[in-house]
Design a protein around this motif. Structure first.
Motif: not given
Lengths: 203, 267
Positions: A174-197
């Motif tokens: 539902e409204n919960i997303i969780g990630c085991q990785f560190h998006p803030e340390k994952s360069q472009t892919a991580g920023l994309r993930f955060l932007r989508t959220f």
């Protein structure tokens, strides 16, 4: 208008990099350790690093834990990162067994010790480095010794394998997303993930 | 599957990169912030910065550099040099380091490891272990390796493999293994000790010391080579001999699993 995101400082590590990554993708970030501010937020990011132990237990049992449950229960977008995701589940094996926030079914387990891989290398713990997630195949940066075993497989969003173990790289309920990785340390892919959220409240 | 990491390392003295930096298309400034930013944009899997200043003022300058670099990159940052006590670890983490490399203090104050692990987790402790080969005694088949500290100026008498096993038990998250014999030679890693420790120890091993070519990176990471989980190098990247994407392409073509090069910051 930038999206307003509340970044929870539960004293579980340095949050500068998470804050900077959220700002980079257009969020207006309020960093707070005040449960009252968290409880009234409309979008919450809950990061955590380090060990599931006394520090996390204090959060779970205290007023911050109540505030996090309130945000989640109300249906506002919520992102848990690394330990912040693990804490959403029922329990953890770490430090002799710990209870979680219990908003999702499942538990956190340690990668098995003492195994050898077919190529002759030991199965190393922690799982450190860049691994691909399925189905997208994108790479994210991981650094952890414990992983979540879901109680409800429909909460799986992305999967990753490390040696013989398959575990959730990201979860969604539902409204919960969780990630085991560190998006803030994952360069472009991580920023994309955060932007989508941040944009959609979902990834 | 988990990929092998490529880690450019910046040695910092008084706030500047020593050994010099020459990036293609960039001014040669020796500025660690500019260097770190360039490596991040090239898709380095992680960055390492080591303070080789020996003074108190130098430490403050270094903390400031860590803060500036951490404010510019979106990649994991491992930082070390002169870490002796809990307050040093805390200062570096607060400045934005993700992991702290501890070297001499592992030998002089091993209790530091469980203390840091309990507070911040094992994943943020990198044991920087410097080793060198010592002459074999009569009856010894192979010359053993010993651990040295204080930049290689002090012998410890500790046998390298046993010491690394002990560090894993104490709770460090990774081992950054540097061969003093190979460091700066550009003749390649010491594959023998790298392989022994990678095979015996249950935590990830970062190979370091001696890289002069892309082939050396491959050897250090290969199953039939050093078996390391990550390869650290300084001069081949600083002098602009190779870019990170070139190194990754080479490794990928030679069956080393690496994350594909990231060529731009579009997201």
């Amino acid at each position: 208008m930038p999206r307003e995101v509340t970044l929870v400082d539960a004293n579980l590590g340095n949050l500068n990099s998470v804050e900077r990554a959220l700002v980079q993708v257009g969020a207006s970030v309020t960093l707070t350790d005040d449960p009252n501010v968290v409880a009234t937020s409309r979008m919450v990011v809950f990061p955590g690093q380090g060990a599931f132990g006394p520090a996390t237990q204090a959060v779970i049992d205290g007023s911050m834990g109540a505030a996090l449950r309130m945000v989640i229960g109300r249906g506002d977008p919520f992102l848990g990162i690394c330990l912040g995701m693990q804490m959403l589940f029922e329990s953890s094996e770490e430090n002799g067994g710990q209870e979680g926030l219990k908003v999702l079914p499942g538990k956190t387990k340690r990668f098995p010790d003492g195994m050898k891989l077919p190529n002759g290398r030991p199965f190393k713990i922690p799982h450190v480095g860049w691994n691909d997630v399925q189905p997208s195949g994108d790479h994210y940066y991981f650094d952890h010794s414990y992983y979540v075993e879901l109680g409800d497989s429909s909460d799986l969003m992305w999967q990753t394998s490390y040696g013989p173990i398959e575990f959730p790289a990201a979860i969604r309920h539902e409204n919960i997303i969780g990630c085991q990785f560190h998006p803030e340390k994952s360069q472009t892919a991580g920023l994309r993930f955060l932007r989508t959220f941040v944009l959609g409240g979902r990834s | 599957m988990l990929k092998r990491r490529l880690i450019p390392c910046l040695d910092i003295k008084n706030g500047r990169v020593v050994k010099g930096v020459h990036f293609v298309g960039l001014r040669d400034t020796g500025d660690p912030v500019e260097a770190a930013r360039a490596y991040d944009l090239q898709g380095a899997d992680e960055l390492c910065m080591l303070d080789i200043t020996a003074t108190v003022e130098g430490r403050q300058v270094f903390l400031d550099v860590v803060r500036k670099v951490a404010g510019q990159v979106f990649a994991p940052l491992t930082v070390g040099g002169g870490v002796r006590r809990m307050s040093d670890v805390r200062n570096l983490l607060m400045a934005g380091a993700d992991k702290v490399a501890i070297n001499s203090a592992l030998v002089t104050n091993p209790h530091l490891v469980p203390q840091v692990a309990e507070r911040y987790g094992s994943q943020c402790i990198v044991a920087a272990v410097d080793v060198r080969r010592v002459p074999a005694l009569p009856g010894e088949e192979k010359p053993p390796y010993e651990v040295v500290i204080h930049g290689g100026t002090r012998s410890t008498g500790l046998e390298a493999i046993g010491w690394c096993e002990r560090l894993a038990e104490l709770g460090v998250g990774e081992i950054l293994l540097t061969s003093m014999d190979c460091d700066g030679t550009r003749k390649g890693y010491d594959l023998e000790i790298t392989r022994e420790i990678s095979r015996r120890v249950s935590i990830p091993v970062i190979a370091s010391g001696g890289v002069g070519s892309l082939e050396h990176l491959r050897e250090g990471l290969a199953d039939d080579g050093g078996m390391a989980d990550a390869a650290l190098a300084a001069s081949i990247f600083h002098f602009g001999l190779y870019t990170i994407p070139q190194a990754k392409q080479f490794l990928g073509e030679h069956n080393i699993p690496v994350r594909p090069p990231e060529l731009n910051r579009g997201y």
